[in-house]
Design an enzyme around this catalytic site. Sequence first.
Site, PDB file in Angstrom:
ATOM      1  N   MET A 116       0.946  -1.292   0.052  1.00 23.72           N
ATOM      2  CA  MET A 116       0.025  -0.004  -0.023  1.00 23.72           C
ATOM      3  C   MET A 116       1.007   1.291   0.090  1.00 23.72           C
ATOM      4  SD  MET A 116      -2.781  -1.109  -0.531  1.00 23.72           S
ATOM      5  CE  MET A 116      -3.956  -0.268  -0.115  1.00 23.72           C
ATOM      6  N   ARG A 117       2.193   1.124  -0.527  1.00 21.94           N
ATOM      7  CA  ARG A 117       2.904   2.331  -0.409  1.00 21.94           C
ATOM      8  C   ARG A 117       3.270   2.703  -2.083  1.00 21.94           C
ATOM      9  NH1 ARG A 117       3.227   4.883   4.260  1.00 21.94           N
ATOM     10  NH2 ARG A 117       3.271   3.423   5.996  1.00 21.94           N
ATOM     11  N   ASN A 171       1.733  -4.830 -10.147  1.00 20.27           N
ATOM     12  CA  ASN A 171       0.851  -4.334  -9.023  1.00 20.27           C
ATOM     13  C   ASN A 171      -0.474  -4.868  -9.411  1.00 20.27           C
ATOM     14  OD1 ASN A 171       0.068  -3.151  -6.673  1.00 20.27           O
ATOM     15  ND2 ASN A 171      -0.897  -1.562  -7.912  1.00 20.27           N
ATOM     16  N   HIS A 219      -4.594  -4.150  -8.561  1.00 25.65           N
ATOM     17  CA  HIS A 219      -5.369  -3.052  -7.988  1.00 25.65           C
ATOM     18  C   HIS A 219      -6.836  -3.477  -7.958  1.00 25.65           C
ATOM     19  CE1 HIS A 219      -6.584   1.111  -7.271  1.00 25.65           C
ATOM     20  NE2 HIS A 219      -7.659   0.880  -8.118  1.00 25.65           N
TER      21      HIS A 219
HETATM   22  C1  GAR Z   1      -6.277  -6.550  -2.331  1.00 28.51           C
HETATM   23  O1  GAR Z   1      -7.469  -6.486  -2.480  1.00 28.51           O
HETATM   24  C2  GAR Z   1      -5.193  -5.528  -3.336  1.00 28.51           C
HETATM   25  O2  GAR Z   1      -6.152  -5.645  -4.792  1.00 28.51           O
HETATM   26  C3  GAR Z   1      -5.341  -4.435  -2.730  1.00 28.51           C
HETATM   27  O3  GAR Z   1      -5.219  -4.725  -1.448  1.00 28.51           O
HETATM   28  C4  GAR Z   1      -5.557  -5.787  -1.007  1.00 28.51           C
HETATM   29  C5  GAR Z   1      -4.590  -6.891  -0.316  1.00 28.51           C
HETATM   30  O4  GAR Z   1      -5.068  -8.214  -0.039  1.00 28.51           O
HETATM   31  N1  GAR Z   1      -4.194  -3.559  -3.412  1.00 28.51           N
HETATM   32  C6  GAR Z   1      -4.373  -2.376  -3.263  1.00 28.51           C
HETATM   33  O5  GAR Z   1      -5.461  -1.688  -3.191  1.00 28.51           O
HETATM   34  C7  GAR Z   1      -3.145  -1.442  -4.116  1.00 28.51           C
HETATM   35  N2  GAR Z   1      -3.444  -0.051  -4.102  1.00 28.51           N
HETATM   36  P1  GAR Z   1      -4.114  -9.098   0.379  1.00 28.51           P
HETATM   37  O6  GAR Z   1      -3.222  -8.700   1.499  1.00 28.51           O
HETATM   38  O7  GAR Z   1      -5.112 -10.343   1.128  1.00 28.51           O
HETATM   39  O8  GAR Z   1      -3.598  -9.698  -0.883  1.00 28.51           O
END
Ligand code: GAR
Length: 238
Positions: A134-135, A156, A158
Amino acid sequence: MKKINVGTLISGGGTNLQAIIDAAQSNRISADIVFTGSDNPGVKGLERAQHAGIDTFVVDYSKIIKSCKNGIKEDDLPTDFNFEEIKAKQKLFKAGTPSGQVAFFLKTRAIAEKKLLGHILEYDMDLLVLAGFMRVLTPYFIDRINTLSGRHRIMNIHPALLPSFPGTDGYGDTFRYGCKIGGCTVHYIDYGEDTGPIIGQKAFEIEDKDTLEDVKRKGLAKEWELYPQCIQKFADSF
Ligand code: GAR
């Protein structure tokens, strides 16, 4: 077929990481995971990696950013950090953003990114996979990973159908907008936020009775299918 070496970065629960670990362990993808790094200590994703015998490390971004709140000295910055160059390349901030805000962001991130690179460059890595990291990464970091011109090496996932709903809450934004279709996107990282070339997408239907929790559940199930497929696509072209 040659296996690629994949590095992973996470911030939280790591269910995408788990899907990639499972795909690698069962040879559904031609990849070995060589490390898992996190910006957040103590998260479940680190446990998942350790359980699979994968090296882990933490670069505590919150701590670094907090320690910079009282001022950043030139000596704190990486010696190879050129602020004007990075500021000119980045596409994260709109024109008119206060210059102090841009400078604080780019400098604090470069300090953290230097530490990330210190770990990552120890490994022989073909692809860096952001699995719920998330960075935002700056050009300082990106240029030190994408060292072959024209070849992207950072992927990545999203939680929305880009280019709709970039940012930190893709499923929430999709749900609140009232969309009837949601989805997820795997893309390469470039100098903007969630703007890089799209590798793959999967969509799902949002029914009138669905809650935000339903949307997240449906979306994550699609993510776990999509990410290994996109990693394999990279491996096939390697
Ligand atoms: C996922 O939904 C991913 O798409 C999102 O964080 C979640 C992580 O879940 N990523 C973002 O929003 C990136 N900007 P996880 O830790 O269970 O894989």
